[in-house]
Structures are given as structure tokens and as C-alpha cells.
Design a protein around this motif. Structure first.
Motif, PDB file in Angstrom:
ATOM      1  N   ALA A 118      19.104  40.540  16.219  1.00 37.56           N
ATOM      2  CA  ALA A 118      17.970  39.719  15.748  1.00 37.56           C
ATOM      3  C   ALA A 118      16.718  40.038  16.559  1.00 37.56           C
ATOM      4  N   LEU A 119      16.874  40.193  17.878  1.00 42.64           N
ATOM      5  CA  LEU A 119      15.706  40.517  18.719  1.00 42.64           C
ATOM      6  C   LEU A 119      15.144  41.887  18.331  1.00 42.64           C
ATOM      7  N   ALA A 120      16.031  42.861  18.148  1.00 40.38           N
ATOM      8  CA  ALA A 120      15.585  44.224  17.830  1.00 40.38           C
ATOM      9  C   ALA A 120      14.886  44.268  16.469  1.00 40.38           C
ATOM     10  N   VAL A 121      15.477  43.607  15.480  1.00 41.35           N
ATOM     11  CA  VAL A 121      14.903  43.643  14.129  1.00 41.35           C
ATOM     12  C   VAL A 121      13.575  42.884  14.101  1.00 41.35           C
ATOM     13  N   ALA A 122      13.553  41.699  14.707  1.00 38.67           N
ATOM     14  CA  ALA A 122      12.327  40.880  14.650  1.00 38.67           C
ATOM     15  C   ALA A 122      11.184  41.556  15.388  1.00 38.67           C
ATOM     16  N   SER A 123      11.511  42.243  16.484  1.00 45.89           N
ATOM     17  CA  SER A 123      10.461  42.923  17.243  1.00 45.89           C
ATOM     18  C   SER A 123       9.890  44.101  16.435  1.00 45.89           C
ATOM     19  N   ARG A 124      10.756  44.864  15.782  1.00 41.73           N
ATOM     20  CA  ARG A 124      10.272  45.974  14.942  1.00 41.73           C
ATOM     21  C   ARG A 124       9.502  45.431  13.734  1.00 41.73           C
ATOM     22  N   ALA A 125       9.958  44.305  13.211  1.00 39.11           N
ATOM     23  CA  ALA A 125       9.253  43.705  12.072  1.00 39.11           C
ATOM     24  C   ALA A 125       7.829  43.332  12.470  1.00 39.11           C
ATOM     25  N   MET A 126       7.674  42.829  13.699  1.00 34.59           N
ATOM     26  CA  MET A 126       6.319  42.502  14.183  1.00 34.59           C
ATOM     27  C   MET A 126       5.469  43.771  14.260  1.00 34.59           C
ATOM     28  N   THR A 127       6.064  44.868  14.732  1.00 36.18           N
ATOM     29  CA  THR A 127       5.338  46.142  14.806  1.00 36.18           C
ATOM     30  C   THR A 127       4.863  46.553  13.418  1.00 36.18           C
ATOM     31  N   LEU A 128       5.779  46.495  12.451  1.00 42.33           N
ATOM     32  CA  LEU A 128       5.429  46.909  11.084  1.00 42.33           C
ATOM     33  C   LEU A 128       4.430  45.950  10.448  1.00 42.33           C
ATOM     34  N   GLY A 129       4.498  44.677  10.835  1.00 42.40           N
ATOM     35  CA  GLY A 129       3.584  43.681  10.261  1.00 42.40           C
ATOM     36  C   GLY A 129       2.164  43.814  10.800  1.00 42.40           C
ATOM     37  N   GLY A 130       2.017  44.488  11.933  1.00 43.26           N
ATOM     38  CA  GLY A 130       0.690  44.754  12.504  1.00 43.26           C
ATOM     39  C   GLY A 130      -0.174  43.511  12.644  1.00 43.26           C
ATOM     40  N   GLY A 131      -1.442  43.661  12.285  1.00 41.18           N
ATOM     41  CA  GLY A 131      -2.406  42.566  12.449  1.00 41.18           C
ATOM     42  C   GLY A 131      -2.065  41.356  11.601  1.00 41.18           C
ATOM     43  N   ALA A 132      -1.490  41.589  10.423  1.00 49.03           N
ATOM     44  CA  ALA A 132      -1.136  40.455   9.559  1.00 49.03           C
ATOM     45  C   ALA A 132      -0.100  39.578  10.258  1.00 49.03           C
ATOM     46  N   ALA A 133       0.924  40.220  10.857  1.00 49.26           N
ATOM     47  CA  ALA A 133       1.966  39.458  11.551  1.00 49.26           C
ATOM     48  C   ALA A 133       1.390  38.774  12.782  1.00 49.26           C
ATOM     49  N   PHE A 134       0.570  39.512  13.539  1.00 48.45           N
ATOM     50  CA  PHE A 134      -0.037  38.940  14.746  1.00 48.45           C
ATOM     51  C   PHE A 134      -0.949  37.772  14.366  1.00 48.45           C
ATOM     52  N   GLY A 135      -1.577  37.882  13.231  1.00 47.13           N
ATOM     53  CA  GLY A 135      -2.450  36.811  12.726  1.00 47.13           C
ATOM     54  C   GLY A 135      -1.690  35.699  12.025  1.00 47.13           C
ATOM     55  N   ARG A 136      -0.400  35.677  12.194  1.00 44.78           N
ATOM     56  CA  ARG A 136       0.482  34.615  11.684  1.00 44.78           C
ATOM     57  C   ARG A 136       0.465  34.497  10.165  1.00 44.78           C
ATOM     58  N   ARG A 137       0.300  35.652   9.476  1.00 45.98           N
ATOM     59  CA  ARG A 137       0.379  35.613   8.015  1.00 45.98           C
ATOM     60  C   ARG A 137       1.735  36.173   7.582  1.00 45.98           C
ATOM     61  N   GLY A 138       2.322  35.539   6.584  1.00 47.35           N
ATOM     62  CA  GLY A 138       3.565  36.065   5.994  1.00 47.35           C
ATOM     63  C   GLY A 138       4.845  35.642   6.696  1.00 47.35           C
ATOM     64  N   GLY A 139       4.750  34.791   7.712  1.00 47.29           N
ATOM     65  CA  GLY A 139       5.955  34.216   8.325  1.00 47.29           C
ATOM     66  C   GLY A 139       6.649  35.080   9.366  1.00 47.29           C
ATOM     67  N   LEU A 140       6.218  36.366   9.541  1.00 49.09           N
ATOM     68  CA  LEU A 140       6.943  37.248  10.469  1.00 49.09           C
ATOM     69  C   LEU A 140       6.893  36.746  11.906  1.00 49.09           C
TER      70      LEU A 140
END
Ligand SMILES: Cc1cc2nc3c(=O)[nH]c(=O)nc-3n(C[C@H](O)[C@H](O)[C@H](O)COP(=O)(O)OP(=O)(O)OC[C@H]3O[C@@H](n4cnc5c(N)ncnc54)[C@H](O)[C@@H]3O)c2cc1C
Length: 383
Positions: free
Chosen positions: A327-349
Motif C-alpha cells: 500500500a505504501l509503495a503503490v500510494a507513493s507512486r500514485a502520488m508521483t503520477l498524480g503530480g500537481g493535481a494530487a499534491f493540490g488534493r484533487r481526485g482523492g489521491l
């Protein structure tokens, strides 16, 4: 008419995709206990999934529990964690409760009218939950318990609590009893909730019992059998359940990240999607492999538990560690792929990334599990 386990799993999938998934971000932002979700799980019979048939439940086993929890966690991880603790508590009551206790609690659980949870952790022993420092006392009036529990999921929300404590006059740190303590018990008090990094809706809080009166009939199992019950009943349900919740969170993160990289297109590259970039494909492959190997291990563990395989204990220890790391490995890579959108708290990632952290901190933590596993592999006694 009462639903079969298979029917309940179908209902669960639908609830997870619609009600739970639709509420997850709001539950997280508001740090709100997912009461409506729990009520709906109760109404549909899913809170009674682990209750034996003779008490009106579905009589499901660990495999079906894992399937239900994984789907719930794909929708709303806080709801899944509350339900996991409820299933663990239900399993102990069903296996170790006296006839009177079972008669008074299990039908209500089956009807979705009673939520239970585990109150094991204490500040004095932290992640070593099997060594509580509180001790029940016996006096002329019966049993009295003063205990400060910590990190209790559904604290103040659950109707009853499976509480661990040292046996009166304990011979050692693992000489334990488990009691079922109703919320209405005099001396029961919930303290200020934690503001956890993730699983913000699970109402995790310290609670105390101040000179609470208990009766022998509230004990789950014979005097001094608490440690054995923890290992034989609670641990398999908890370990498999946390692994399933972790896999659910990781699956949701993988799906959200995959959708993002397919939808995110660059004008400067003639509308090419992020998904066309080899490094993005590489990360997606790594995530898929983590998920597949953790799921295969979970399925194998569940199969071994059902078959009564003598080697099962190793996998019961390992399965949560493996899924928590996945879960840690997948969620961390998902954040990488989500880029600014994920960092900006869009899309639930970003929420999924925070939710994914919980499993490795929950006792037995990943490090402690590896210590146990290492001992088991090398033939060194576990305790
Ligand atoms: C979301 C969530 C829900 C929870 N729900 C419940 C619940 O419903 N009921 C309940 O009873 N508890 C619950 N807990 C509590 C949980 O199970 C742990 O008891 C708690 O998180 C331990 O925290 P601690 O800081 O006291 O751990 P500590 O014991 O202080 O450990 C801190 C760190 O030290 C490491 N460490 C400790 N000993 C060793 C060792 N021998 N070898 C290597 N490393 C070691 C641990 O791995 C950990 O990383 C919950 C926790 C979380 C996060």
C-alpha cells in the motif's frame, strides 16, 4: 428473507462503489465518523456478516470478510477500518462469549443495531498490545477495572468494546483477560480524538475506564485465556482484515492514478497523454506487480487458514506486513503520477496516500511483525 453471504457481497460491492466512494473525501475533510455508511451496512445485513447463522447473521468466514473489507476500503477506508474492528470484536464474542453474552449481543449485531470494536492498545505498552499494563481487581463487590486505552477505533461511537487487561493477580505480562464492556458502563469515558494523518473518519481516540464494575459473565473465555484468544481468534481476523483494507486503498490509488495518466494530455506534444511516457508505464507496472503479489499472498493465507495448515501462523504474521508495504509503495507512486493535481488534493489521491500509512503503524507494526517472522524462521521463541 435473509441474504446469503454471496448476496451480501454483491450488495457490499454496490454500496462500496456508490455510497462509500461518494462519501470518502467528505468524511476525510470533515473528520466525520461515517455514521450513515455504518447504518446502511447495518440495514443491509453486512454488520452481521461474521455473526453465526444461529444468531441471525450470515456466518461468513475470513475469506468473505477479506473480500468485503477490500471493496469497502476501495470506497471509504475509514468505513472499512470501523467495520474491520467490528468484525474482529464480533468474532471474539461469537467464539468466546458465554451463552448469555452471545444471546444478548449477537442478534443485535446481526440486525445492524450494535457496533463493537477492540480496545487493546495502552500508552504503557504501545504497539505491544498483548502486554497491557492495566490490571483488573477483584474485591468484595466483584471485578473493578481502571484502564487507559489509546487509539481506539470507533471510540464513543461503538456500543461495546472488547477490552484487554491483565488478569487479577497476573503471573506475567501476557496473563490476560478480555471483557466485553458496554458503552453505558459507569466510569467509561472517551477523551479528545486523535487527528490522525489518515483514516480521519474512524473516530480514533483514547478512552478510559475508571473503577468500572465488571462481572465474570462479561469475560470472553476462561480466566487467563485472553492472550490465547488474541493469538488464535483476533490475530487472524485482524491481520487478514488490515491486509484487505490496505489492498483496497492501494487498488483505488492505482485506479485513480491510471485514470489520471490517461486523461492528462500535453498540448505541446500534440495531445499525447502522460500514459505514453515509458517511465510512467514503468511505474504503473511496478504498482501492478505490488498489487498482484500482495493479493496472491492474501489469497494464499486465507486458503491456508481455512485448511487449518500448521504453517499458517507465519503467513498470518507476514500478510499484513506485505500488504502494508504494498500500500505504501503503490500510494507513493500514485502520488508521483498524480503530480500537481494530487499534491493540490484533487481526485482523492492525496487522501489515499494518507490512508495508506495507517496499516504499517497499527500494531503489530510492520517492523515488529518482521521481528516475529525472523524469529519464527530462525526457530527463536516468539515471546
Ligand atoms: C488508524 C489506527 C487505528 C487503530 N485502531 C485501534 C483499535 O481499534 N484498537 C486498539 O486497541 N488499537 C488501535 N490502534 C493502535 C495501534 O494498534 C497501535 O497500538 C498504536 O498505533 C501503537 O502506537 P505507539 O506509538 O504507542 O507505538 P510504539 O510501541 O511506541 O512504537 C513506535 C515505533 O517503534 C517500533 N517498535 C516498537 N517495538 C519494536 C520492536 N521490538 N522492534 C522494532 N520496532 C519496534 C514500532 O514498530 C513503531 O514503529 C490503532 C492505530 C491506528 C494508527
Amino acid at each position: 428473507m435473509k441474504k446469503s453471504v454471496q448476496d451480501l457481497l454483491v450488495v457490499n460491492d454496490k454500496l462500496a462503489k456508490e455510497l462509500l466512494a461518494g462519501s470518502a473525501d467528505e468524511v476525510d475533510r470533515a473528520r466525520r465518523f461515517p455514521r450513515q455508511n455504518i447504518q446502511e451496512l447495518g440495514r443491509s445485513g453486512l454488520l452481521g456478516l461474521m455473526v453465526p447463522l444461529e444468531y441471525g447473521g450470515a456466518g461468513a468466514g475470513i475469506a468473505e470478510m477479506a473480500q468485503a473489507l477490500e471493496r469497502m476500503a476501495q470506497g471509504c477506508p475509514s468505513t472499512a477500518m470501523v467495520t474491520l474492528m467490528h468484525y474482529c470484536g464480533t468474532a471474539v464474542i461469537a467464539v468466546k462469549g458465554s451463552v448469555m453474552l452471545k444471546d444478548s449481543v449477537l442478534p443485535a449485531v446481526a440486525h445492524g443495531e450494535h457496533l463493537t470494536t477492540l480496545a487493546f492498545s495502552e500508552a504503557g505498552s504501545g504497539g505491544h498490545f498483548y502486554m497491557p499494563v492495566s490490571e483488573v481487581r477483584r474485591n468484595g463487590h466483584g471485578l473493578r477495572l481502571t484502564a487507559r486505552k489509546t487509539f481506539v477505533t470507533s471510540a464513543g461511537e461503538a456500543d461495546s468494546y472488547v477490552v484487554s487487561t491483565r488478569r487479577a493477580g497476573a503471573s506475567g505480562p501476557t496473563d490476560l483477560d478480555l471483557y466485553l464492556v458496554p458503552k453505558a458502563t459507569k466510569g467509561f469515558e472517551v477523551e479528545k480524538p486523535f487527528e490522525g494523518l489518515g483514516l480521519a473518519g474512524n473516530a480514533s481516540a483514547p478512552m478510559k475506564l475508571e473503577n468500572a464494575g465488571l462481572e465474570d459473565g462479561q469475560r470472553l473465555g476462561s480466566e487467563g485465556s485472553g492472550f490465547q484468544t488474541m493469538m488464535e481468534v483476533v490475530l487472524p481476523h485482524f491481520q487478514v482484515g488490515v491486509a484487505a483494507v490496505s489492498l483496497g486503498i492501494a487498488t483505488a490509488a492505482f485506479q485513480a492514478a491510471s485514470e489520471h495518466v490517461k486523461a492528462r494530455k500535453y498540448e505541446h506534444a500534440g495531445g499525447a497523454a502522460l500514459a505514453a511516457i515509458p517511465r510512467v508505464q514503468f511505474l504503473a507496472a511496478e504498482m501492478a506487480l505490488e498489487l498482484r503479489s500482495a493479493r496472491a499472498y492474501l489469497n494464499e493465507t486465507v486458503r491456508r487458514i481455512a485448511a487449518g495448515d500448521p504453517e499458517t501462523m507465519l503467513d498470518v504474521l507476514g500478510v499484513k506486513a506485505r500488504a502494508a508495504e504494498a500500500a505504501l509503495a503503490v500510494a507513493s507512486r500514485a502520488m508521483t503520477l498524480g503530480g500537481g493535481a494530487a499534491f493540490g488534493r484533487r481526485g482523492g489521491l492525496e487522501r489515499m496516500f494518507r490512508d495508506a500509512q495507517a496499516a504499517s503503524v497499527m500494531a503489530p507494526t510492520t517492523d515488529v511483525l518482521k521481528e516475529f517472522l525472523g524469529k519464527a524462521c530462525l526457530g527463536v521463541p516468539l515471546f
